[in-house]
Design a protein around this motif. Sequence first.
Motif, PDB file in Angstrom:
ATOM      1  N   PHE A   8       0.851  -1.189   0.000  1.00 50.44           N
ATOM      2  CA  PHE A   8       0.000   0.000   0.000  1.00 50.44           C
ATOM      3  C   PHE A   8       0.885   1.237   0.000  1.00 50.44           C
ATOM      4  CE2 PHE A   8       0.683  -1.022   4.479  1.00 50.44           C
ATOM      5  CZ  PHE A   8       1.044   0.205   5.014  1.00 50.44           C
ATOM      6  N   GLY A   9       0.289   2.349  -0.333  1.00 55.58           N
ATOM      7  CA  GLY A   9       0.939   3.644  -0.252  1.00 55.58           C
ATOM      8  C   GLY A   9       0.018   4.608   0.479  1.00 55.58           C
ATOM      9  N   LYS A  10       0.582   5.487   1.266  1.00 57.57           N
ATOM     10  CA  LYS A  10      -0.245   6.396   2.061  1.00 57.57           C
ATOM     11  C   LYS A  10       0.403   7.774   2.092  1.00 57.57           C
ATOM     12  CE  LYS A  10      -0.396   5.612   6.487  1.00 57.57           C
ATOM     13  NZ  LYS A  10      -0.733   4.968   7.774  1.00 57.57           N
ATOM     14  N   THR A  11      -0.363   8.782   1.688  1.00 58.47           N
ATOM     15  CA  THR A  11       0.107  10.166   1.724  1.00 58.47           C
ATOM     16  C   THR A  11      -0.662  10.924   2.805  1.00 58.47           C
ATOM     17  OG1 THR A  11       0.619  10.124  -0.641  1.00 58.47           O
ATOM     18  CG2 THR A  11       0.430  12.283   0.408  1.00 58.47           C
ATOM     19  N   PHE A  12       0.079  11.613   3.655  1.00 58.94           N
ATOM     20  CA  PHE A  12      -0.541  12.336   4.769  1.00 58.94           C
ATOM     21  C   PHE A  12      -0.061  13.777   4.765  1.00 58.94           C
ATOM     22  CE2 PHE A  12      -0.056  13.962   9.125  1.00 58.94           C
ATOM     23  CZ  PHE A  12      -1.386  13.955   9.535  1.00 58.94           C
ATOM     24  N   THR A  13      -0.988  14.685   4.978  1.00 58.33           N
ATOM     25  CA  THR A  13      -0.631  16.095   5.100  1.00 58.33           C
ATOM     26  C   THR A  13      -1.461  16.735   6.196  1.00 58.33           C
ATOM     27  OG1 THR A  13      -0.400  18.210   3.916  1.00 58.33           O
ATOM     28  CG2 THR A  13      -2.319  16.865   3.373  1.00 58.33           C
ATOM     29  N   GLN A  14      -0.888  17.709   6.858  1.00 52.58           N
ATOM     30  CA  GLN A  14      -1.626  18.468   7.858  1.00 52.58           C
ATOM     31  C   GLN A  14      -1.041  19.871   7.980  1.00 52.58           C
ATOM     32  OE1 GLN A  14      -1.404  17.191  11.934  1.00 52.58           O
ATOM     33  NE2 GLN A  14       0.809  16.996  11.947  1.00 52.58           N
ATOM     34  N   VAL A  15      -1.895  20.785   8.374  1.00 54.75           N
ATOM     35  CA  VAL A  15      -1.501  22.170   8.649  1.00 54.75           C
ATOM     36  C   VAL A  15      -2.062  22.540  10.013  1.00 54.75           C
ATOM     37  CG1 VAL A  15      -1.627  24.582   7.937  1.00 54.75           C
ATOM     38  CG2 VAL A  15      -1.526  22.779   6.201  1.00 54.75           C
ATOM     39  N   LYS A  16      -1.204  22.943  10.917  1.00 55.15           N
ATOM     40  CA  LYS A  16      -1.610  23.428  12.236  1.00 55.15           C
ATOM     41  C   LYS A  16      -1.154  24.877  12.382  1.00 55.15           C
ATOM     42  CE  LYS A  16      -1.107  19.024  14.752  1.00 55.15           C
ATOM     43  NZ  LYS A  16      -0.402  18.370  15.889  1.00 55.15           N
ATOM     44  N   PHE A  17      -1.998  25.700  12.977  1.00 54.55           N
ATOM     45  CA  PHE A  17      -1.576  27.078  13.225  1.00 54.55           C
ATOM     46  C   PHE A  17      -1.947  27.478  14.645  1.00 54.55           C
ATOM     47  CE2 PHE A  17      -5.944  27.649  11.810  1.00 54.55           C
ATOM     48  CZ  PHE A  17      -6.436  28.623  12.673  1.00 54.55           C
ATOM     49  N   PHE A  18      -1.141  28.368  15.219  1.00 53.26           N
ATOM     50  CA  PHE A  18      -1.314  28.834  16.596  1.00 53.26           C
ATOM     51  C   PHE A  18      -1.099  30.346  16.607  1.00 53.26           C
ATOM     52  CE2 PHE A  18       0.357  24.573  16.489  1.00 53.26           C
ATOM     53  CZ  PHE A  18      -0.433  23.864  17.384  1.00 53.26           C
ATOM     54  N   TYR A  19      -1.993  31.032  17.318  1.00 54.26           N
ATOM     55  CA  TYR A  19      -1.919  32.498  17.340  1.00 54.26           C
ATOM     56  C   TYR A  19      -2.382  33.016  18.694  1.00 54.26           C
ATOM     57  CZ  TYR A  19      -3.232  37.356  16.411  1.00 54.26           C
ATOM     58  OH  TYR A  19      -3.375  38.712  16.473  1.00 54.26           O
ATOM     59  N   SER A  20      -1.584  33.904  19.280  1.00 62.19           N
ATOM     60  CA  SER A  20      -1.932  34.547  20.556  1.00 62.19           C
ATOM     61  C   SER A  20      -2.399  35.967  20.267  1.00 62.19           C
ATOM     62  CB  SER A  20      -0.716  34.567  21.489  1.00 62.19           C
ATOM     63  OG  SER A  20      -0.280  33.270  21.795  1.00 62.19           O
ATOM     64  N   PRO A  21      -3.707  36.236  20.346  1.00 60.16           N
ATOM     65  CA  PRO A  21      -4.199  37.576  19.998  1.00 60.16           C
ATOM     66  C   PRO A  21      -3.870  38.638  21.043  1.00 60.16           C
ATOM     67  CG  PRO A  21      -6.006  36.183  20.720  1.00 60.16           C
ATOM     68  CD  PRO A  21      -4.795  35.305  20.640  1.00 60.16           C
ATOM     69  N   PHE A  69      -3.577  32.470  26.224  1.00 57.41           N
ATOM     70  CA  PHE A  69      -4.802  32.404  25.425  1.00 57.41           C
ATOM     71  C   PHE A  69      -4.379  32.266  23.955  1.00 57.41           C
ATOM     72  CE2 PHE A  69      -8.130  34.510  22.872  1.00 57.41           C
ATOM     73  CZ  PHE A  69      -9.176  33.644  23.168  1.00 57.41           C
ATOM     74  N   VAL A  70      -4.562  31.072  23.406  1.00 58.13           N
ATOM     75  CA  VAL A  70      -4.058  30.754  22.067  1.00 58.13           C
ATOM     76  C   VAL A  70      -5.208  30.252  21.207  1.00 58.13           C
ATOM     77  CG1 VAL A  70      -2.460  29.339  20.736  1.00 58.13           C
ATOM     78  CG2 VAL A  70      -1.793  30.157  23.004  1.00 58.13           C
ATOM     79  N   ILE A  71      -5.334  30.815  20.024  1.00 57.63           N
ATOM     80  CA  ILE A  71      -6.266  30.322  19.010  1.00 57.63           C
ATOM     81  C   ILE A  71      -5.509  29.330  18.137  1.00 57.63           C
ATOM     82  CG2 ILE A  71      -7.727  30.930  17.056  1.00 57.63           C
ATOM     83  CD1 ILE A  71      -8.093  33.684  18.318  1.00 57.63           C
ATOM     84  N   ALA A  72      -6.045  28.133  18.010  1.00 57.70           N
ATOM     85  CA  ALA A  72      -5.364  27.081  17.259  1.00 57.70           C
ATOM     86  C   ALA A  72      -6.329  26.411  16.298  1.00 57.70           C
ATOM     87  CB  ALA A  72      -4.759  26.050  18.209  1.00 57.70           C
ATOM     88  N   GLY A  73      -5.780  25.878  15.218  1.00 64.75           N
ATOM     89  CA  GLY A  73      -6.608  25.175  14.239  1.00 64.75           C
ATOM     90  C   GLY A  73      -5.785  24.110  13.531  1.00 64.75           C
ATOM     91  N   ARG A  74      -6.490  23.165  12.923  1.00 64.92           N
ATOM     92  CA  ARG A  74      -5.809  22.078  12.225  1.00 64.92           C
ATOM     93  C   ARG A  74      -6.633  21.654  11.002  1.00 64.92           C
ATOM     94  NH1 ARG A  74      -6.074  16.269  12.551  1.00 64.92           N
ATOM     95  NH2 ARG A  74      -4.087  15.300  11.951  1.00 64.92           N
TER      96      ARG A  74
END
Length: 366
Positions: free
Chosen positions: A338-351, A359-364
Amino acid sequence: MKLRFIFKSVVYCLLAIFCVSFGIGSEEKRLVPKNLPFEVSEKQRISEEDLKNKVEGWYPVFIPILFKDATLGAGYGVTGTFINNGKKDNPLFEYSPYRDALSVTLANSTKGMQLYFAEYSTKYWRDTPYSFHFSGGYEKIANALYFGIGEESMKPLSGRNRNQPESPQNERLSFSEYEENLKYRSSAGNFSTFGNHETNKMYNRYSIETPFFEALGDRGFFGLWKLAAGFSTSRSIVRTYDNAVYNSPDPYFHNTPFKIKGSPVNADSDIPTPHGKTKLSEDFDAKKITGYNGGFVNSARFGFAYDSRDFSLDPNKGVLCELTHEVSRKFVGSDFHFGKTFTQVKFFYSPFPEKFKKFVIAGRVA
């Protein structure tokens, strides 16, 4: 299709890097150490607040493991991690989340789950841009569930009263009702030398054991980028409960005071009964599935990442973008392809870093 997926992943990664790195916030103005052994981005520098709480040298962290699960039962264990932050006079002290981390996990459950796991990670090995991660262990699940594949596995549970072929079919049973019926002796199925009865209490269950090992390494480039490669190997040992003997109740005399003629025991006593064919065996015989006999799952992995997080263990700001591809073929000793491709983007921001430091806003997106 795969090229389109990779292209989209790169676009999302670049967009996240632009938004977080250039569109919002401002960098702390601090003196850059002159004796850094290689290029490290200031974006990865630990904040002064977190740096105050970062201790020098080794320290332990222990966390108890307690859980309750319908399949695994009551679980208990412990995970312990020994972390080395290095010396404060090392210029990389302000840029690395740790220098060495050794973790050990030991866990068991009342229904046959076992997990023995150890891992070791080193960051900036010997003050170089190389980092390594090794892990290995053993896992066993004695009561793994299997209800088929595809749409079949999503159907409502149904069964016959006390597992008797002459009983009417009951639809939409709860899981406990379904398993309660299966435990009884039945006169259906392929009879063996044990007699003309069988039980199906483990019909949807099987046992799987997996010893495993993984080695990963990466090298940093241009302060924020890194290339990674690794290898993993594991062996799946699958066992079914076909023909195993279980003490099963009689469907007609269970919970009654009657006695078996010529026997001192009550008719409601559990009787040694062979198990019929499990669902896993049925689907394998019907050629619906592969991997029934287990085997080795070996794979080679490679990829790249962009990482501007200031403190990867507890980020306040930054972006992590990863794109990796895993290949499992005969040339790496695998029994499965088998073959498997994985990608992700995480971001973190302190307003509001001045008023609310944690206090951090985060997303994925993955």
